[in-house]
Design an enzyme around this catalytic site. Structure first.
Site, PDB file in Angstrom:
ATOM      1  N   CYS A  78      64.532 -43.210  17.320  1.00 32.15           N
ATOM      2  CA  CYS A  78      64.759 -42.939  18.743  1.00 32.15           C
ATOM      3  C   CYS A  78      65.080 -44.240  19.493  1.00 32.15           C
ATOM      4  O   CYS A  78      64.334 -45.206  19.402  1.00 32.15           O
ATOM      5  CB  CYS A  78      63.514 -42.299  19.348  1.00 32.15           C
ATOM      6  SG  CYS A  78      63.680 -42.005  21.100  1.00 32.15           S
ATOM      7  N   GLU A 341      37.556 -17.734  27.168  1.00 30.22           N
ATOM      8  CA  GLU A 341      38.474 -18.773  27.629  1.00 30.22           C
ATOM      9  C   GLU A 341      38.230 -18.999  29.122  1.00 30.22           C
ATOM     10  O   GLU A 341      37.938 -18.069  29.851  1.00 30.22           O
ATOM     11  CB  GLU A 341      39.908 -18.279  27.345  1.00 30.22           C
ATOM     12  CG  GLU A 341      41.017 -18.865  28.169  1.00 30.22           C
ATOM     13  CD  GLU A 341      41.252 -20.343  27.897  1.00 30.22           C
ATOM     14  OE1 GLU A 341      41.210 -20.766  26.720  1.00 30.22           O
ATOM     15  OE2 GLU A 341      41.447 -21.082  28.876  1.00 30.22           O
ATOM     16  N   CYS A 416      41.590 -30.688  17.767  1.00 26.04           N
ATOM     17  CA  CYS A 416      42.729 -31.580  18.030  1.00 26.04           C
ATOM     18  C   CYS A 416      42.235 -33.011  18.204  1.00 26.04           C
ATOM     19  O   CYS A 416      42.984 -33.888  18.623  1.00 26.04           O
ATOM     20  CB  CYS A 416      43.504 -31.111  19.251  1.00 26.04           C
ATOM     21  SG  CYS A 416      42.506 -31.008  20.729  1.00 26.04           S
TER      22      CYS A 416
HETATM   23  N1  SAH Z   1      42.883 -21.174  20.568  1.00 28.71           N
HETATM   24  C1  SAH Z   1      43.965 -21.268  21.512  1.00 28.71           C
HETATM   25  C2  SAH Z   1      43.752 -22.328  22.609  1.00 28.71           C
HETATM   26  C3  SAH Z   1      43.241 -23.672  22.176  1.00 28.71           C
HETATM   27  S1  SAH Z   1      43.376 -24.954  23.394  1.00 28.71           S
HETATM   28  C4  SAH Z   1      45.285 -21.505  20.821  1.00 28.71           C
HETATM   29  O1  SAH Z   1      45.315 -21.893  19.657  1.00 28.71           O
HETATM   30  O2  SAH Z   1      46.327 -21.284  21.441  1.00 28.71           O
HETATM   31  C5  SAH Z   1      41.795 -24.983  24.124  1.00 28.71           C
HETATM   32  C6  SAH Z   1      41.580 -23.921  25.168  1.00 28.71           C
HETATM   33  O3  SAH Z   1      40.260 -24.086  25.675  1.00 28.71           O
HETATM   34  C7  SAH Z   1      42.497 -23.989  26.382  1.00 28.71           C
HETATM   35  O4  SAH Z   1      43.112 -22.739  26.559  1.00 28.71           O
HETATM   36  C8  SAH Z   1      41.548 -24.311  27.558  1.00 28.71           C
HETATM   37  O5  SAH Z   1      41.927 -23.681  28.758  1.00 28.71           O
HETATM   38  C9  SAH Z   1      40.241 -23.761  27.050  1.00 28.71           C
HETATM   39  N2  SAH Z   1      38.978 -24.336  27.582  1.00 28.71           N
HETATM   40  C10 SAH Z   1      38.732 -25.597  27.980  1.00 28.71           C
HETATM   41  N3  SAH Z   1      37.431 -25.754  28.279  1.00 28.71           N
HETATM   42  C11 SAH Z   1      36.825 -24.545  28.062  1.00 28.71           C
HETATM   43  C12 SAH Z   1      35.479 -24.065  28.172  1.00 28.71           C
HETATM   44  N4  SAH Z   1      34.488 -24.878  28.570  1.00 28.71           N
HETATM   45  N5  SAH Z   1      35.228 -22.793  27.842  1.00 28.71           N
HETATM   46  C13 SAH Z   1      36.227 -21.975  27.422  1.00 28.71           C
HETATM   47  N6  SAH Z   1      37.507 -22.366  27.309  1.00 28.71           N
HETATM   48  C14 SAH Z   1      37.819 -23.639  27.622  1.00 28.71           C
END
Ligand code: SAH
Length: 464
Positions: A78, A341, A416
């Protein structure tokens, strides 16, 4: 205080050998245990370095000459790699990146989690065949240069926005739409938001592309809720890009570097776009989390499903479920799935997605996983398997405690951030669980981001 505690001096030269990379991709070398951070060096490389800044517990150096080059070093393809900072590993071969991510997981499991790597298998990272053009979402800040709109990224350590025509990890469709939106808005005299004065209008452009469906969404993040030349701008976007099914405005009135504001309005078309992962179809709205690498998402979810070892009889909880992606994957193989969520729009999407796929064994709750799941437990909901997929900060302590009380046979941890994964695995291990294996999956090629899924079982089960 004796000065000798710091073993390097500013403006002096040192021959260093690098062992690791920081999260920003800088090489890390140690002098008597004291870490030195240097840009553009790789693990295994040696270099002559000039120390440019000394802090209390670490120092920064500048690369003067490489004395030993890693066989995995490659030319970053890049042209804006160094200025952008969005990718950190383009100068490392893809094989080198995959090996590095596996080692990183191993390192944190033993260093932070104090886990015994003799009994836990950390598999080689599952990578992509073609680790470019994978991102299905572009999200770019907007600025102005010589009377025209620019959009791309912040120059490092500044608020200046550098224009970007093309991003090598972005799907080409997204780049095309961002370019067009920038050009159309520029021509109509749209002004970019300015952080310093809190004036101007257009803050960010976000574009999302459903790789399987081909559907696209354009989101304008603006300072105020008016929309100059709305009809003309929408007309031009939709006539040029038939794939655009949804145009949305998000209003962020605050003086902040948080991208989105609280109010989101559909300007044209649908409230969401559709996409599929495997056999499941998803509706995705502007504010919902959706994995950015669709090809690897399938790999990740398949692994999570494999680790859940479902027979069709289980009750499963999917914590941090977003729009119910993992929940619905699980629902195909489980008796009942409960997803939780924090973002209400995501839960609306999750419910719609369950219906869309005819899966009536999934139920969703809005709130913090650490509050909702303990409540469910009090009401008598007991999971055989819990899947967690938390944001970078990992699981809340209260959630881990509830897992230890509830004692599901299996926990599948999608992470992650290997650091918080390791920390949380230690808590689960101390509470009677055993980590069996960990599979890193490369969701973010060319970057330092490292995703992994861990299989954890309740010990009595293995002892029995
Ligand atoms: N499993 C899903 C999302 C993972 S990302 C997928 O694979 O698409 C993590 C998610 O956790 C996000 O959607 C975020 O909004 C949510 N999140 C963050 N803090 C949280 C909490 N304390 N309780 C519940 N959800 C939460």
């Amino acid at each position: 205080m004796p000065k000798t505690e710091v073993p390097v001096q500013k403006n002096e030269y040192y021959d260093l050998t690098f062992e690791d990379l920081t999260h920003e991709g800088a090489g890390v070398a140690k002098v008597q245990g004291f870490p030195i951070f240097v840009q553009n060096v790789l693990p295994g490389e040696s270099a002559k370095v000039k120390i440019i800044k000394v802090k209390k517990g670490f120092a920064f150096g500048r690369l003067m000459a490489l004395t030993e080059e890693s066989p995995e070093r490659v030319e970053a393809p890049c042209p804006i790699y160094k200025e952008c900072g969005g990718c950190q590993l383009q100068h490392l071969s893809y094989k080198g990146q995959l090996d590095f991510k596996q080692k990183q997981v191993e390192n944190v499991l033993s260093r932070i989690g104090k886990l015994d790597l003799d009994r836990i298998t950390v598999h080689p990272t599952l990578g992509m065949n073609d680790p470019w053009n994978y991102r299905n979402k572009a999200q770019v800040p907007v600025g102005e240069r010589e009377g025209a709109l620019v959009a791309g990224f912040y120059q490092q350590r500044s608020h200046e926005i550098i224009d970007m025509q093309k991003c090598l990890i972005q799907q080409a469709e997204n780049d095309d739409v961002v370019q067009a939106v920038k050009e159309i808005c520029s021509r109509r005299g749209i002004r970019a938001y300015k952080e310093e004065t809190h004036k101007g209008w257009l803050r960010h452009i976000m574009v999302r592309y459903g790789q399987v469906s081909g559907e696209m969404m354009v989101v304008f993040v603006t300072r105020t809720n008016d929309f100059p030349h709305k009809t003309e701008i929408i007309e031009e976007i939709t006539s040029r890009f038939g794939q655009v099914k949804s145009i949305v405005q998000n209003i962020n009135i605050k003086r902040t570097n948080v991208i989105f504001g609280d109010e989101t309005n559909v300007l044209w078309g649908e409230e969401y776009i559709y996409d599929s992962i495997g056999d499941i179809r998803f509706a995705i709205s502007a504010r919902s989390f959706y994995q950015v690498n669709p090809e690897q998402t399938k790999v990740l979810y398949d692994k999570a499903l494999e680790y859940a070892e479902l027979t069709g009889e289980e009750t499963v909880i999917d914590a941090y479920c977003g729009i119910g992606t993992i929940s619905l994957f699980l629902a195909q193989k489980a008796k009942k799935v409960y997803g939780v969520e924090i973002v209400p729009e995501a839960i609306e999407d999750a419910k719609r997605n369950a219906e869309l796929n005819g899966l009536n064994n999934a139920e969703f709750g809005v709130g913090e996983a650490e509050v909702v799941i303990p409540n469910w437990y009090k009401q008598g909901i007991k999971a055989d398997t819990i899947v967690v997929d938390p944001p970078r900060k990992g699981c809340d302590e209260a959630l881990l405690k509830t897992i230890l009380d509830m004692k599901p046979k299996r926990v599948v941890y999608v992470s992650c951030n290997p650091g918080t994964l390791a920390r949380d695995l230690q808590v689960l291990e101390q509470g009677g669980y055993e980590t069996v294996e960990v599979q890193p999956v490369d969701m973010f090629p060319q970057t330092m981001h490292c995703e992994a899924v861990a299989k954890i079982v309740l010990k009595e089960e293995t002892d029995a």
